[in-house]
Design an enzyme around this catalytic site. Structure first.
Site, mmCIF file in Angstrom:
data_model
loop_
_atom_site.group_PDB
_atom_site.id
_atom_site.type_symbol
_atom_site.label_atom_id
_atom_site.label_comp_id
_atom_site.label_asym_id
_atom_site.label_seq_id
_atom_site.Cartn_x
_atom_site.Cartn_y
_atom_site.Cartn_z
ATOM 1 N N HIS A 125 -3.572 6.800 1.838
ATOM 2 C CA HIS A 125 -3.953 5.477 1.347
ATOM 3 C C HIS A 125 -5.303 5.104 1.934
ATOM 4 O O HIS A 125 -5.556 5.313 3.119
ATOM 5 C CB HIS A 125 -2.879 4.460 1.770
ATOM 6 N N ASN A 132 -10.279 -1.186 -0.276
ATOM 7 C CA ASN A 132 -8.840 -0.949 -0.140
ATOM 8 C C ASN A 132 -8.139 -1.603 -1.329
ATOM 9 O O ASN A 132 -8.084 -2.824 -1.417
ATOM 10 C CB ASN A 132 -8.368 -1.533 1.195
ATOM 11 N N CYS A 138 0.815 -1.220 0.000
ATOM 12 C CA CYS A 138 0.000 0.000 0.000
ATOM 13 C C CYS A 138 0.846 1.267 0.000
ATOM 14 O O CYS A 138 0.325 2.362 -0.211
ATOM 15 C CB CYS A 138 -0.946 -0.011 1.195
HETATM 16 C C1 LIG Z 1 -9.900 -5.416 10.507
HETATM 17 C C2 LIG Z 1 -10.630 -4.627 11.583
HETATM 18 C C3 LIG Z 1 -11.788 -3.840 10.958
HETATM 19 C C4 LIG Z 1 -11.201 -5.591 12.597
HETATM 20 O O1 LIG Z 1 -11.795 -4.875 13.660
HETATM 21 P P1 LIG Z 1 -11.401 -5.235 15.143
HETATM 22 O O2 LIG Z 1 -12.246 -4.415 16.009
HETATM 23 O O3 LIG Z 1 -9.917 -5.101 15.298
HETATM 24 O O4 LIG Z 1 -11.812 -6.749 15.182
HETATM 25 P P2 LIG Z 1 -11.350 -7.881 16.162
HETATM 26 O O5 LIG Z 1 -10.612 -8.884 15.353
HETATM 27 O O6 LIG Z 1 -10.673 -7.340 17.391
HETATM 28 O O7 LIG Z 1 -12.734 -8.459 16.600
HETATM 29 C C5 LIG Z 1 -13.677 -7.681 17.328
HETATM 30 C C6 LIG Z 1 -14.997 -8.378 17.300
HETATM 31 O O8 LIG Z 1 -15.521 -8.321 15.954
HETATM 32 C C7 LIG Z 1 -15.765 -9.657 15.480
HETATM 33 N N1 LIG Z 1 -15.429 -9.670 14.070
HETATM 34 C C8 LIG Z 1 -14.208 -9.824 13.493
HETATM 35 N N2 LIG Z 1 -14.326 -9.800 12.163
HETATM 36 C C9 LIG Z 1 -15.632 -9.633 11.895
HETATM 37 C C10 LIG Z 1 -16.378 -9.519 10.719
HETATM 38 N N3 LIG Z 1 -15.811 -9.546 9.494
HETATM 39 N N4 LIG Z 1 -17.715 -9.337 10.815
HETATM 40 C C11 LIG Z 1 -18.336 -9.294 11.994
HETATM 41 N N5 LIG Z 1 -17.664 -9.400 13.168
HETATM 42 C C12 LIG Z 1 -16.338 -9.558 13.114
HETATM 43 C C13 LIG Z 1 -14.882 -10.532 16.308
HETATM 44 O O9 LIG Z 1 -15.391 -11.852 16.363
HETATM 45 C C14 LIG Z 1 -14.929 -9.851 17.644
HETATM 46 O O10 LIG Z 1 -16.142 -10.187 18.296
HETATM 47 P P3 LIG Z 1 -16.215 -10.326 19.893
HETATM 48 O O11 LIG Z 1 -15.928 -8.950 20.423
HETATM 49 O O12 LIG Z 1 -17.614 -10.761 20.104
HETATM 50 O O13 LIG Z 1 -15.189 -11.323 20.264
HETATM 51 C C15 LIG Z 1 -9.663 -3.640 12.287
HETATM 52 O O14 LIG Z 1 -8.717 -4.350 13.034
HETATM 53 C C16 LIG Z 1 -8.973 -2.741 11.343
HETATM 54 O O15 LIG Z 1 -9.567 -1.843 10.802
HETATM 55 N N6 LIG Z 1 -7.649 -2.930 11.155
HETATM 56 C C17 LIG Z 1 -6.879 -2.227 10.172
HETATM 57 C C18 LIG Z 1 -6.946 -2.994 8.895
HETATM 58 C C19 LIG Z 1 -6.449 -2.244 7.715
HETATM 59 O O16 LIG Z 1 -6.653 -1.077 7.565
HETATM 60 N N7 LIG Z 1 -5.779 -2.938 6.837
HETATM 61 C C20 LIG Z 1 -5.274 -2.416 5.658
HETATM 62 C C21 LIG Z 1 -3.890 -1.981 5.874
HETATM 63 S S1 LIG Z 1 -3.195 -1.459 4.384
#
Ligand SMILES: CC(C)(COP(=O)(O)OP(=O)(O)OC[C@H]1O[C@@H](n2cnc3c(N)ncnc32)[C@H](O)[C@@H]1OP(=O)(O)O)[C@@H](O)C(=O)NCCC(=O)NCCS
Length: 334
Positions: free
Chosen positions: A259, A290, A123
């Site tokens: 980005h 993305n 990215c």
């Molecule tokens: C990916 C992202 C959206 C996930 O959100 P998060 O809050 O970190 O998610 P977590 O893995 O900690 O999980 C939190 C909860 O959501 C749930 N969850 C995870 N993925 C899920 C999905 N796709 N749909 C619904 N629920 C989901 C989990 O089971 C967890 O539930 P719980 O609280 O009941 O245990 C977040 O981490 C993020 O934005 N990260 C940056 C990613 C990014 O920008 N990448 C590109 C880089 S170039």
């Protein structure tokens, strides 16, 4: 007898001359994503800001999309493809180890006099490309450089992985960079933190897959929280350094074009940098997803088309992602 080696000198500065982009036709809604992962439209909107994204057709390649965006950028620049001295293609989804996507794209565009190579900085790749193009033009090693950011992430994401399937998408963007009397690309602030290589990586290598097999083809995996923390904690500092290196302050900006990783990351960057509320900020992720190396030129082209920014505006761009790698600079909008 000692001999001395002659060296070239280049233009005083470089600038973006044009931008072009390509969005594949197929719109993939959150509802479709949720037929494959346990999630909901509401969760995806809230956590990522993505309403829908675009996927390329099965036979549509990285090179096909790069050619589309590159051709448009060249047409808009008025530069003959034969005048291009370098084609840089930022991509991590070209499916061949060799030859490069750049070699194919330059040939198909008629850039017959161009050197061509790919940049593998995920990215951050487009901003790496801008930094390289700027340096090459000022050093006299290139006159016109076509920088393409293009990804077909739908080929490399596991559509059943709920931690990443909703984020990544396909598309292409390109700019022509050329010589200039005025600075159109400020100093590049860039780096890569390999200690966090595991934050966004592949499940296994293609060689491991060939040798040991496995139920699922190698695909991208992401430690979402680790990436989020790094981006929000470190990227405002990088962006500020780029602004400072360009001799500017936040109030000098006409736009912030980060980005398109995730809308919440964009919001957090805007807050951390205390950017003025009225400043136009790229939010192309909502309908594009993305697209890694393609996201910044795609966003620039959309903001220009929608009148959010104008030619000549000053924008801060920053790319960041797998590596973990980053690059940022201030640019003048073509
Ligand atoms: C990916 C992202 C959206 C996930 O959100 P998060 O809050 O970190 O998610 P977590 O893995 O900690 O999980 C939190 C909860 O959501 C749930 N969850 C995870 N993925 C899920 C999905 N796709 N749909 C619904 N629920 C989901 C989990 O089971 C967890 O539930 P719980 O609280 O009941 O245990 C977040 O981490 C993020 O934005 N990260 C940056 C990613 C990014 O920008 N990448 C590109 C880089 S170039």
């Amino acid at each position: 007898m000692t001999v001395s080696i002659a060296q070239r000198t280049g233009a005083p500065a470089a600038r973006l001359m044009s931008v072009g982009s390509y969005r594949p036709a197929r719109v993939v809604t959150n509802a479709e994503i949720c037929t494959r992962i346990d999630s909901s439209d509401e969760w995806i909107r809230e956590r990522s800001g993505i309403l829908e994204r675009r996927y390329a057709a099965p036979q549509e390649s990285v090179a096909d999309m790069g050619v589309q965006a590159g051709r448009l950028a060249l047409e808009r620049s008025g530069i003959d493809p034969a005048q291009v001295s370098m084609v840089l293609v930022a991509t991590v989804t070209h499916p061949l180890q060799t030859p490069s996507a750049a070699a194919e794209i330059s040939f198909r565009l008629g850039a017959v006099n161009a050197a061509a190579t790919d940049i593998s900085s995920a990215c951050a790749g487009f901003c790496y490309g801008l930094g390289l193009a700027d340096s090459m033009i000022r050093a006299g090693n290139a006159q016109y450089v076509l920088v393409v950011g293009v990804e077909k992430l739908s080929d490399w994401v596991n559509e059943y992985d709920r931690s990443s399937a909703f984020i990544f998408a396909d598309g292409a963007g390109a700019v022509v960079v050329g010589p200039s009397q005025e600075v159109g690309i400020g100093p590049t602030i860039w780096g890569a933190d390999g200690s966090q290589a595991d934050a966004i990586t592949m499940t296994q290598t293609l060689i491991e897959y060939r040798n040991d097999g496995g139920p699922v083809f190698p695909h991208l995996i992401m430690q979402g929280q680790q990436v989020f923390r790094w981006a929000v904690g470190e990227m405002p500092k990088v962006a500020f350094r780029a602004l400072e290196a360009a001799g500017l302050r936040p109030e000098d900006l006409d736009a912030f074009i980060p980005h398109q990783a995730n809308m919440r990351i964009t919001d957090a960057l805007v807050r951390a940098m205390k950017l003025p509320e009225s400043l136009p900020v790229a939010r192309d992720i909502a309908t594009t997803g993305n697209t890694s190396a393609a996201s910044i030129p795609l966003a620039i082209d959309r903001m220009l088309a929608e009148g959010e920014i104008r030619s000549g505006d000053i924008a801060l761009v920053i790319g960041f992602g797998a590596g973990l790698a980053f690059a940022s600079q201030v640019i003048r909008i073509p």
